[in-house]
Design an enzyme around this catalytic site. Structure first.
Site, short mmCIF file in Angstrom:
data_model
loop_
_atom_site.label_atom_id
_atom_site.label_comp_id
_atom_site.label_asym_id
_atom_site.label_seq_id
_atom_site.Cartn_x
_atom_site.Cartn_y
_atom_site.Cartn_z
N ARG A 101 87.39 -68.76 44.24
CA ARG A 101 86.00 -68.37 44.06
C ARG A 101 85.48 -67.68 45.32
O ARG A 101 85.93 -67.96 46.42
CB ARG A 101 85.13 -69.60 43.76
CG ARG A 101 85.26 -70.12 42.34
CD ARG A 101 84.31 -71.27 42.06
NE ARG A 101 84.67 -72.43 42.85
CZ ARG A 101 84.06 -72.81 43.96
NH1 ARG A 101 83.01 -72.16 44.40
NH2 ARG A 101 84.46 -73.86 44.63
N SER A 137 84.98 -79.19 45.08
CA SER A 137 86.21 -78.56 44.59
C SER A 137 87.42 -79.03 45.40
O SER A 137 87.36 -79.10 46.63
CB SER A 137 86.07 -77.04 44.70
OG SER A 137 84.95 -76.62 43.95
N ASP A 145 85.89 -82.06 35.26
CA ASP A 145 85.21 -81.13 36.17
C ASP A 145 83.69 -81.03 35.95
O ASP A 145 82.96 -80.84 36.91
CB ASP A 145 85.83 -79.73 36.04
CG ASP A 145 85.50 -78.82 37.22
OD1 ASP A 145 85.66 -79.25 38.38
OD2 ASP A 145 85.06 -77.67 36.99
N LYS A 184 82.09 -72.35 35.69
CA LYS A 184 81.11 -72.50 36.77
C LYS A 184 79.85 -71.71 36.47
O LYS A 184 78.74 -72.14 36.79
CB LYS A 184 81.71 -72.05 38.11
CG LYS A 184 82.99 -72.79 38.47
CD LYS A 184 82.79 -74.27 38.53
CE LYS A 184 84.11 -74.97 38.81
NZ LYS A 184 83.96 -76.38 39.09
N CYS A 198 88.74 -81.93 45.65
CA CYS A 198 88.55 -83.21 46.33
C CYS A 198 88.87 -84.40 45.44
O CYS A 198 88.46 -85.53 45.73
CB CYS A 198 87.14 -83.31 46.89
SG CYS A 198 86.87 -82.19 48.27
P1 GTP Z 1 88.59 -78.68 41.37
O1 GTP Z 1 89.41 -78.39 40.16
O2 GTP Z 1 88.66 -77.62 42.40
O3 GTP Z 1 87.16 -79.00 41.03
O4 GTP Z 1 89.29 -79.95 42.12
P2 GTP Z 1 89.32 -81.52 41.83
O5 GTP Z 1 88.11 -82.15 42.41
O6 GTP Z 1 89.61 -81.79 40.41
O7 GTP Z 1 90.56 -82.01 42.74
P3 GTP Z 1 92.02 -82.50 42.33
O8 GTP Z 1 92.02 -83.81 41.59
O9 GTP Z 1 92.72 -81.37 41.68
O10 GTP Z 1 92.66 -82.79 43.77
C1 GTP Z 1 92.74 -81.79 44.77
C2 GTP Z 1 93.71 -82.16 45.82
O11 GTP Z 1 93.37 -83.41 46.40
C3 GTP Z 1 95.15 -82.31 45.29
O12 GTP Z 1 96.04 -81.70 46.18
C4 GTP Z 1 95.35 -83.80 45.23
O13 GTP Z 1 96.70 -84.14 45.40
C5 GTP Z 1 94.47 -84.32 46.37
N1 GTP Z 1 93.96 -85.68 46.06
C6 GTP Z 1 93.39 -86.09 44.90
N2 GTP Z 1 93.09 -87.41 44.93
C7 GTP Z 1 93.47 -87.86 46.16
C8 GTP Z 1 93.43 -89.15 46.81
O14 GTP Z 1 92.98 -90.16 46.26
N3 GTP Z 1 93.91 -89.20 48.08
C9 GTP Z 1 94.42 -88.11 48.71
N4 GTP Z 1 94.85 -88.24 49.96
N5 GTP Z 1 94.50 -86.88 48.13
C10 GTP Z 1 94.02 -86.76 46.87
C1 SPV Z 2 86.30 -75.45 41.48
O1 SPV Z 2 86.47 -74.66 42.41
O2 SPV Z 2 85.46 -76.39 41.56
C2 SPV Z 2 87.12 -75.34 40.27
C3 SPV Z 2 88.04 -74.21 40.15
O3 SPV Z 2 86.98 -76.17 39.37
S1 SPV Z 2 87.26 -72.74 39.63
O4 SPV Z 2 87.20 -72.76 38.17
O5 SPV Z 2 88.05 -71.61 40.11
O6 SPV Z 2 85.92 -72.71 40.15
MN MN Z 3 85.58 -77.90 40.02
#
Ligand code: GTP
Ligand code: SPV
Ligand code: MN
Length: 601
Positions: free
Chosen positions: A86, A267, A294, A225, A269
């Site tokens: 983004r 994002s 999400d 988004k 996280c």
């Molecule tokens: P968006 O799709 O961007 O909104 O991201 P999201 O909030 O869904 O994050 P996602 O669950 O895809 O995790 C993002 C990154 O954080 C990945 O590389 C995961 O492996 C890492 N991660 C997720 N949960 C944990 C956790 O509990 N501990 C740690 N250390 N890393 C984590």
């Molecule tokens: C985010 O960045 O929070 C996402 C991925 O969920 S995107 O759809 O590219 O915004």
């Molecule tokens: Mn997101």
């Protein structure tokens, strides 16, 4: 793969599903006159249409077919290397006045912006096919559900929208022929995929989105988004509901009692991971199910908050996904998955950093170059993504299609903080919880272009997604609380606190169940806590830490510690942040800060 592709000519019966609504036809005609496409393809969302578009995408090198045995019905797309995340600096809220967009958004004047975008879109689809994609956001029978139409010149967008939304005939039928019906107008063109001509513009008053110059994720899947959050949050305030950057999960105890929880993390996280959590062995009988990963749309009914997931698929971060970290995500992406910017192995499978097993001896990296493990470049882009239908999720919650939504017992805020923020704490009440959300911060990630790892304030994980003045958004949260007779309890978590030697103190992933159990038990009023200056914090004995490996009692104390010095700095950062918003912050929240300061003294 990443360049705009020439027009395609579908056989009769494909691409000719014109809707009856005159307002849609007039708008499409207007965009046709402006962009001058070779032809128009009206999508109906059918299997036949999808098969045809995939075949054409393979011919035109927009997609690459993966090994059918290893990744059935799955494909790889590579975006332009200048276009992998983004772009917050090129994202605009175009309200009549700057004050309506508020201090946290880029604003540009609507008339000027329309005219600039029209200049860029003039003749932009010459020699290309213009696709018209009808879709709905939300379960078909929900009062919150919205209709959108996206015009695009990218087949990758069409194929992704079919995974991510309820797309095609279902939306055309729902809209019907009433020319006054409410629907969102989205226009997307790749143009020449040049960052200098890349703008993501929202016109909330017109329910319109125009996105040009990108072919990537949140910039171009306008349902997500742009509609579900930026326009959605604007509509939500007007109509008295909430549109939030939150996962929704169900958690069932061995006794069979079920709660639903919504959590806002910025994002990349951990939302997708938390929403698909598998409890550790020790938690036999506990079950976590996914409603959404999400976005949550929440309305008030009977004094409670009820949430639906407006999406139909997951657009998730690939790197770090493994059978160890997230087995449910691994199962979800075994098939029917559209990958973007991961590496391709010599046997036609996909690979990424953090996948199970040893890295391949040779692969093609996300840019299309040869890659070997000795190189320091990553094989998969850190923001490489999967798009996969939610029906693939083995722990999909049975209520996911329920238009009434699921009742929310707890709201969790959280971010990546290497210090200051304890593993978990609970707000004293809704207003205090709103303060915690409004001041939350997180280290930036690869999900947006720009520096990674810098702590920034990201209120409710909505900084990049709030489609109106953030002060009014805070006010809307406070007002919503007043309308709730049975409000969710509010918590803050931090999976990312680090020790002095820079290692994560908490194992995270499945072990987050230990924190979730405490949260649920707080909702059921059957577990204790220590009342600290920042909120209720579990004592060691309040958390089930049995069979937790790799965390020493000292580390556990560090995880739950409120460090006075760090919190002095934290609270002065809250003050700076509020001051930077130029007087829009509700006085209740300023007062919350003063009270926190007093408690910390
Ligand atoms: P968006 O799709 O961007 O909104 O991201 P999201 O909030 O869904 O994050 P996602 O669950 O895809 O995790 C993002 C990154 O954080 C990945 O590389 C995961 O492996 C890492 N991660 C997720 N949960 C944990 C956790 O509990 N501990 C740690 N250390 N890393 C984590
Ligand atoms: C985010 O960045 O929070 C996402 C991925 O969920 S995107 O759809 O590219 O915004
Ligand atoms: Mn997101």
């Amino acid at each position: 793969m990443n360049n705009p592709a020439p027009a395609i000519s579908p056989p009769a019966g494909i691409g000719d599903h014109k809707p009856a609504n005159q307002a849609v036809l007039d708008w499409v005609h207007e965009i046709e006159l402006l962009t001058q496409p070779e032809n128009i393809f009206w999508c109906d969302g059918s299997e036949r249409e999808n098969d045809f578009l995939i075949a054409e995408s393979l011919k035109q090198n927009v997609l690459l077919k993966l090994n059918e045995k290893k990744a059935p019905r799955s494909y790889l797309h590579r975006s332009n290397p200048n276009d992998v995340a983004r772009v917050e600096q090129f994202t605009f809220i175009c309200t009549p006045t700057k004050a309506e967009a508020g201090p946290t958004n880029n604003w540009s004047e609507p008339a000027e912006t329309y005219s600039k975008l029209q200049g860029l879109l003039k003749g932009a689809m010459r020699g290309r096919t213009m696709f018209v994609v009808p879709y709905i956001m939300g379960p078909p029978d929900s009062p919150l559900t919205k209709i959108g139409f996206e015009i695009t010149d990218s087949k990758y967008v069409v194929l992704s929208m079919r995974i991510m939304t309820r797309m095609g005939e279902i939306a055309v039928k729902r809209l019907g022929s009433d020319p006054k019906a409410e629907w969102n107008r989205g226009v997307h063109s790749l143009l020449d995929v040049n960052p200098e001509r890349r703008f993501i513009c929202h016109f909330p008053q017109d329910n319109t989105i125009i996105s040009v110059g990108s072919g990537y994720g949140g910039n171009v899947l306008l349902s997500k988004k742009c509609l579900a959050l930026r326009i959605g949050s604007y509509l939500a305030r007007k109509q008295g509901w909430l549109a939030e950057h939150m996962l929704i999960l169900g958690v069932e105890s061995p006794a069979g009692k079920k709660h639903y929880v919504a959590a806002a993390f910025p994002s990349a996280c951990g939302k997708t991971n938390f929403a698909m959590l598998i409890p550790p062995k020790h938690f036999a009988g506990w079950k976590v199910t996914t409603v959404g990963d999400d976005i949550a749309w929440m309305q008030i009914r009977d004094g409670r908050l009820w949430a639906v997931n407006p999406e139909n698929g997951y657009f998730g971060v690939v790197p770090g996904t493994s059978c160890k970290s997230n087995p449910n995500a691994m199962k979800s992406i075994e098939r029917d998955t559209l990958y973007t910017n991961v590496a391709l192995t010599d046997d036609g499978d996909v690979w990424w950093e953090g996948k199970d097993g040893a890295p391949p001896k040779h692969a093609i990296d996300w840019r299309g170059n040869d890659w070997t493990p000795d190189l320091k470049e990553k094989a998969a882009h850190p923001n490489s993504r999967f798009a996969t239908p939610m029906r693939n999720n083995p722990v999909l919650d049975p209520q996911v299609e329920d238009g009434n939504g699921v009742p929310i017992s707890a709201i969790i805020f959280g971010g990546r903080r290497s210090d200051t923020m304890p593993l978990v704490f609970q707000a004293f009440d809704w207003e205090h919880g709103t303060y915690i959300g409004s001041t939350m911060a997180s280290e930036t990630t690869a999900a947006a272009t720009g520096a990674v790892g810098q702590v920034r304030r990201d209120p409710m994980a909505m900084l990049p997604f709030c489609g109106y003045n953030i002060g009014d958004y805070f006010r809307h949260w406070l007002e919503t609380g007043k309308r709730l007779t049975d409000p969710p309890l509010i918590f803050h978590v931090n999976w990312f606190r680090k020790s002095a030697d820079g290692k994560f103190l908490w194992p995270g992933f499945g072990d987050n169940m230990r924190v979730l159990e405490w949260i649920i038990d707080r909702c059921d009023e059957r577990i204790g806590a220590n009342e600290s200056a920042i909120g209720y914090i579990p004592r060691m004995q309040d958390l089930d830490l049995d069979e937790l490996s790799g965390v020493t009692p000292n580390q556990m104390r560090e995880l739950l510690n409120v460090n006075a010095e760090e919190w002095q700095k934290e609270i002065s950062d809250h003050a700076k942040f509020f001051a930077s918003l130029g007087g829009v912050v509700p006085k209740e929240l300023e007062k919350q800060r003063e009270q926190l300061a007093a408690r910390l003294r």
